[in-house]
Scaffold this motif. Structure first.
Motif, mmCIF file in Angstrom:
data_model
loop_
_atom_site.group_PDB
_atom_site.id
_atom_site.type_symbol
_atom_site.label_atom_id
_atom_site.label_comp_id
_atom_site.label_asym_id
_atom_site.label_seq_id
_atom_site.Cartn_x
_atom_site.Cartn_y
_atom_site.Cartn_z
ATOM 1 N N SER A 48 0.806 -1.222 0.000
ATOM 2 C CA SER A 48 0.000 0.000 0.000
ATOM 3 C C SER A 48 0.841 1.274 0.000
ATOM 4 C CB SER A 48 -0.930 0.006 1.214
ATOM 5 O OG SER A 48 -0.181 0.041 2.402
ATOM 6 N N GLU A 49 2.147 1.146 -0.024
ATOM 7 C CA GLU A 49 3.014 2.330 0.051
ATOM 8 C C GLU A 49 3.242 3.013 -1.301
ATOM 9 O OE1 GLU A 49 4.431 3.798 2.723
ATOM 10 O OE2 GLU A 49 5.063 2.280 4.148
ATOM 11 N N TYR A 50 2.966 2.339 -2.412
ATOM 12 C CA TYR A 50 3.368 2.847 -3.721
ATOM 13 C C TYR A 50 2.190 2.841 -4.694
ATOM 14 C CZ TYR A 50 7.764 1.892 -1.452
ATOM 15 O OH TYR A 50 8.792 1.877 -0.535
ATOM 16 N N PRO A 51 1.317 3.851 -4.634
ATOM 17 C CA PRO A 51 0.141 3.879 -5.506
ATOM 18 C C PRO A 51 0.483 3.913 -6.992
ATOM 19 C CG PRO A 51 0.365 5.948 -4.309
ATOM 20 C CD PRO A 51 1.385 5.009 -3.745
ATOM 21 N N GLU A 52 1.680 4.350 -7.332
ATOM 22 C CA GLU A 52 2.077 4.382 -8.737
ATOM 23 C C GLU A 52 2.313 2.975 -9.308
ATOM 24 O OE1 GLU A 52 5.789 4.707 -6.203
ATOM 25 O OE2 GLU A 52 3.796 5.611 -6.168
ATOM 26 N N ASP A 53 2.491 1.983 -8.439
ATOM 27 C CA ASP A 53 2.678 0.593 -8.868
ATOM 28 C C ASP A 53 1.302 -0.076 -8.935
ATOM 29 O OD1 ASP A 53 3.343 -2.032 -9.347
ATOM 30 O OD2 ASP A 53 4.653 -2.252 -7.598
ATOM 31 N N LYS A 54 0.591 0.174 -10.013
ATOM 32 C CA LYS A 54 -0.799 -0.287 -10.162
ATOM 33 C C LYS A 54 -0.946 -1.805 -10.069
ATOM 34 C CE LYS A 54 -2.334 3.877 -11.191
ATOM 35 N NZ LYS A 54 -2.478 4.715 -10.057
ATOM 36 N N ASN A 55 0.078 -2.561 -10.464
ATOM 37 C CA ASN A 55 -0.003 -4.021 -10.455
ATOM 38 C C ASN A 55 0.050 -4.622 -9.055
ATOM 39 O OD1 ASN A 55 -0.172 -4.211 -13.267
ATOM 40 N ND2 ASN A 55 2.050 -4.124 -13.455
ATOM 41 N N HIS A 56 0.569 -3.867 -8.089
ATOM 42 C CA HIS A 56 0.762 -4.406 -6.749
ATOM 43 C C HIS A 56 0.070 -3.595 -5.657
ATOM 44 C CE1 HIS A 56 4.365 -5.844 -9.031
ATOM 45 N NE2 HIS A 56 3.960 -6.976 -8.480
ATOM 46 N N PHE A 57 -0.567 -2.501 -6.037
ATOM 47 C CA PHE A 57 -1.105 -1.571 -5.038
ATOM 48 C C PHE A 57 -2.389 -2.072 -4.395
ATOM 49 C CE2 PHE A 57 -3.631 2.231 -3.855
ATOM 50 C CZ PHE A 57 -2.786 2.723 -2.875
ATOM 51 N N VAL A 58 -2.459 -1.923 -3.073
ATOM 52 C CA VAL A 58 -3.683 -2.079 -2.290
ATOM 53 C C VAL A 58 -3.812 -0.818 -1.441
ATOM 54 C CG1 VAL A 58 -3.714 -4.602 -2.217
ATOM 55 C CG2 VAL A 58 -2.443 -3.353 -0.476
ATOM 56 N N GLU A 59 -5.025 -0.451 -1.134
ATOM 57 C CA GLU A 59 -5.268 0.771 -0.357
ATOM 58 C C GLU A 59 -4.787 0.605 1.083
ATOM 59 O OE1 GLU A 59 -6.526 3.767 -1.199
ATOM 60 O OE2 GLU A 59 -6.821 3.173 -3.298
ATOM 61 N N PRO A 60 -4.177 1.649 1.649
ATOM 62 C CA PRO A 60 -3.868 1.607 3.078
ATOM 63 C C PRO A 60 -5.153 1.786 3.879
ATOM 64 C CG PRO A 60 -3.268 3.728 2.164
ATOM 65 C CD PRO A 60 -3.744 2.879 1.008
ATOM 66 N N PHE A 61 -5.083 1.460 5.150
ATOM 67 C CA PHE A 61 -6.215 1.666 6.051
ATOM 68 C C PHE A 61 -6.072 3.050 6.665
ATOM 69 C CE2 PHE A 61 -8.109 1.506 10.307
ATOM 70 C CZ PHE A 61 -9.392 1.068 9.994
ATOM 71 N N VAL A 62 -7.116 3.854 6.562
ATOM 72 C CA VAL A 62 -7.106 5.194 7.146
ATOM 73 C C VAL A 62 -7.516 5.074 8.607
ATOM 74 C CG1 VAL A 62 -8.074 7.514 7.041
ATOM 75 C CG2 VAL A 62 -7.610 6.252 4.924
ATOM 76 N N ILE A 63 -6.670 5.578 9.482
ATOM 77 C CA ILE A 63 -6.916 5.504 10.917
ATOM 78 C C ILE A 63 -7.976 6.538 11.300
ATOM 79 C CG2 ILE A 63 -5.889 5.724 13.219
ATOM 80 C CD1 ILE A 63 -3.153 5.033 11.836
ATOM 81 N N PRO A 64 -9.090 6.098 11.887
ATOM 82 C CA PRO A 64 -10.162 7.033 12.266
ATOM 83 C C PRO A 64 -9.700 8.057 13.303
ATOM 84 C CG PRO A 64 -10.925 4.755 12.387
ATOM 85 C CD PRO A 64 -9.439 4.714 12.199
ATOM 86 N N ALA A 65 -10.359 9.197 13.299
ATOM 87 C CA ALA A 65 -9.985 10.305 14.190
ATOM 88 C C ALA A 65 -10.055 9.924 15.658
ATOM 89 C CB ALA A 65 -10.878 11.513 13.913
ATOM 90 N N GLN A 66 -10.987 9.014 16.024
ATOM 91 C CA GLN A 66 -11.135 8.670 17.437
ATOM 92 C C GLN A 66 -9.962 7.841 17.973
ATOM 93 O OE1 GLN A 66 -13.143 7.315 15.052
ATOM 94 N NE2 GLN A 66 -13.601 5.186 15.515
#
Length: 155
Positions: A48-66
């Motif tokens: 999830s660190e390299y969005p430019e690598d479309k073949n290997h990219f997965v979304e990171p988890f966004v940490i909620p504000a709480q």
């Protein structure tokens, strides 16, 4: 003809056996300049660190504000890794490295998590140590992990 098929089966079994043994050697790549390592060219890795690598990219988890405690978040992530079958190899508040071993052949995959409270993201890297394809196992592992995070802390 039957003996050719038998020889082919034996050769395939030997190859899988050697690959399984080879996968038990080594360890996760670890952090590279403070980030998870990029995936190579093989399709048996997601990150999830390299969005430019479309073949290997997965979304990171966004940490909620709480969520404001790195300690409790790190403990939750470690417990989830164990809950889904991972064996934690290395841990700190911001980085966890674990291995997953397949049931049938004993292939070892590396699973890494980097918690970044500055960007409020949890990043993942899941990669097979050997072979070309993982049949989508690493992407599914990250997807399942994110589902569990969403269940436990929401979004």
């Amino acid at each position: 003809m039957e003996w050719i098929a038998a020889v082919l089966v034996i050769v395939v079994l030997l190859i899988f056996g050697f690959m399984s043994m080879a996968s038990k050697e080594g360890r996760a790549v670890g952090l590279v300049k403070g980030r998870l390592a990029p995936c190579g060219s093989k399709p048996n890795c997601v990150c999830s660190e390299y969005p430019e690598d479309k073949n290997h990219f997965v979304e990171p988890f966004v940490i909620p504000a709480q969520v404001d405690s790195i300690e409790s978040l790190s403990l939750l992530v470690k417990n989830l890794v164990t809950e889904v079958g991972g064996d934690v190899q290395l841990e700190s508040y911001t980085y966890i490295s674990a291995i997953f071993t397949s049931t049938l052949w004993g292939f070892v995959d590396d699973f890494e998590v980097r918690i970044d409270m500055d960007t409020r993201e949890i990043n993942f890297r899941s990669a097979s140590r050997v072979g070309q394809s993982d049949l989508g196992v690493n992407a599914k592992r990250v997807e399942r992990f994110v589902e569990l995070l969403e269940e436990r802390i929401g979004r």
